[in-house]
Enzyme design. Structure first.
Site, PDB file in Angstrom:
ATOM      1  N   ASP A 112      -3.423 -17.956   0.811  1.00 29.45           N
ATOM      2  CA  ASP A 112      -4.548 -18.570   0.111  1.00 29.45           C
ATOM      3  C   ASP A 112      -5.137 -19.722   0.916  1.00 29.45           C
ATOM      4  OD1 ASP A 112      -1.914 -19.245  -0.579  1.00 29.45           O
ATOM      5  OD2 ASP A 112      -2.502 -20.354  -2.345  1.00 29.45           O
ATOM      6  N   TYR A 143       0.799  -1.216   0.000  1.00 22.26           N
ATOM      7  CA  TYR A 143       0.000   0.000   0.000  1.00 22.26           C
ATOM      8  C   TYR A 143       0.839   1.277   0.000  1.00 22.26           C
ATOM      9  CZ  TYR A 143      -4.442  -2.412   0.689  1.00 22.26           C
ATOM     10  OH  TYR A 143      -5.571  -3.185   0.534  1.00 22.26           O
ATOM     11  N   LYS A 171       3.021 -15.203   2.145  1.00 23.25           N
ATOM     12  CA  LYS A 171       3.084 -15.819   0.819  1.00 23.25           C
ATOM     13  C   LYS A 171       4.553 -16.006   0.448  1.00 23.25           C
ATOM     14  CE  LYS A 171       1.050 -17.386  -2.948  1.00 23.25           C
ATOM     15  NZ  LYS A 171       0.254 -18.637  -2.946  1.00 23.25           N
ATOM     16  N   ASP A 222     -11.655  -8.479   5.991  1.00 20.53           N
ATOM     17  CA  ASP A 222     -12.988  -8.407   5.390  1.00 20.53           C
ATOM     18  C   ASP A 222     -13.610  -9.794   5.258  1.00 20.53           C
ATOM     19  OD1 ASP A 222     -12.664  -5.697   5.205  1.00 20.53           O
ATOM     20  OD2 ASP A 222     -13.202  -5.560   3.088  1.00 20.53           O
ATOM     21  N   ASP A 256      -5.783  -6.681   4.886  1.00 20.50           N
ATOM     22  CA  ASP A 256      -6.966  -5.997   4.386  1.00 20.50           C
ATOM     23  C   ASP A 256      -7.986  -7.013   3.867  1.00 20.50           C
ATOM     24  OD1 ASP A 256      -8.677  -4.012   3.599  1.00 20.50           O
ATOM     25  OD2 ASP A 256      -7.448  -3.276   1.955  1.00 20.50           O
TER      26      ASP A 256
END
Length: 334
Positions: A206, A124, A173, A234, A230
């Site tokens: 994932d 970001y 990851k 959610d 983020d």
């Protein structure tokens, strides 16, 4: 002693849910003083500036901010004001709790997951974003530092220890992003050794998403980098009925900002039907941060009872009440 709080009502439904939330806070006899400031589209229209210097100065002086949702254009236009605020005040920890409330459209029972997201770097960063003249190639860089990784991992373990939580999961990851995500994983594994009383494991992002859908009970505290946090936070909100039930806090060394994490919902702005629960829960996080633990719990209990008894619920919660009517129901149970 009077505590002054910077209040940013926000865009869209922000003013409606903020007014509802302040009505609840006013019932708690906490001797708060509200310092109203502008940011986002409302500030742009009023002052010509998305983030006025006056607003930044107020947050700096008051140290505590309660913020409604701010509009961020998709794909073009100005950059996120939320990100700008987090970076300006070095609010390194984004704290996103999700808890099952009986009586909502939650898919699961007894969910209680805390996502701790690094808030200042990663994918970001605003620097390094380029696109060529014919808009055929876009580039952006990801930066992960040892210092920021250590800060967020330590924060996650410390908050787990303080809250009596049993497990921390570091999400990464590193199998593909071997440098950036690899460094975060390396730091997390090193620091976990300092907390032998807390169970620690790691998961690829994932797989984490799949496991959250299939077996969310295995998670307690999740710590991860900015972009993954983020998305995961959610997803977790979806487990308990959606973003309307999800508060958030942004914590730094000197300043703390509390917010509803959903968007500004311009399609229903002004209709007085918005669900203020997320911002009310964010306010509960704020007053708990200020040391008023019992008062914070009273807000959560009043919301819980209102949802359980299905009393004057807004449309997204299965009712037909207006924002003010739902607020009345919560206040009646404080």
């Amino acid at each position: 002693m009077t505590q002054t709080i910077t209040i940013i009502k926000g865009d869209g439904i922000g003013p409606e849910i903020m007014d509802a939330t302040l009505r609840v806070l006013d019932q708690l006899d906490l001797n708060f003083n509200y310092d109203f400031k502008l940011a986002g589209v409302a500030a742009l229209e009023a002052t010509g500036d998305l983030l006025p210097a006056e607003t930044l100065a107020a947050i700096e002086a008051n140290k505590i901010c309660l913020k409604g949702p701010l509009t961020t254009p998709v794909g073009k236009g100005f950059s996120s004001i939320n990100v700008a605020l987090r970076r300006h005040f070095k609010l390194f920890a984004n704290v996103r709790p999700v808890v099952t409330f009986e009586g909502t459209k939650s898919l699961y029972k007894d969910i209680d997951i805390l996502t701790i997201r690094e808030n200042t770097e990663g994918a970001y960063l605003s620097e390094g974003q380029t696109i060529n003249e014919d808009r055929t190639v876009a580039e952006s860089k990801i930066v992960v530092t040892r210092e920021a990784s250590e800060n967020i991992v330590r924060y996650a373990f410390d908050i787990a220890k303080k809250a009596g939580r049993k497990k921390v999961t570091a999400v990464h990851k590193a199998n593909i992003m071997k440098t950036t995500s690899g460094l975060f994983l390396e730091v997390a594994q090193e620091m976990a050794k300092e907390y032998p009383g807390i169970e620690f494991n790691t998961l690829i992002v994932d797989n984490t998403c799949m496991q959250l859908v299939m077996n969310p009970d295995q998670f307690d505290v999740i710590v991860t980098t900015n972009l993954f946090g983020d998305i995961i936070s959610d997803l977790c909100a979806g487990l308990v009925g959606g973003l309307g039930m999800a508060p958030g806090a942004n914590i730094g060394a000197d300043v703390a900002m509390f917010e509803a994490v959903h968007g500004s919902a311009p399609d229903i702005a002004g209709k007085k039907i918005a669900n203020p629960t997320a911002l009310m829960l964010a306010a509960a996080m704020m007053i708990e941060h200020l040391g008023h633990v019992d008062k914070a719990q009273s807000v959560r209990t009043a919301i819980k009872q209102t949802l359980l008894e299905k009393d004057r619920l807004t449309g997204d919660l299965g009712g037909s009440a207006h924002t003010a009517e739902f607020t009345d129901a919560v206040i009646s149970r404080l």
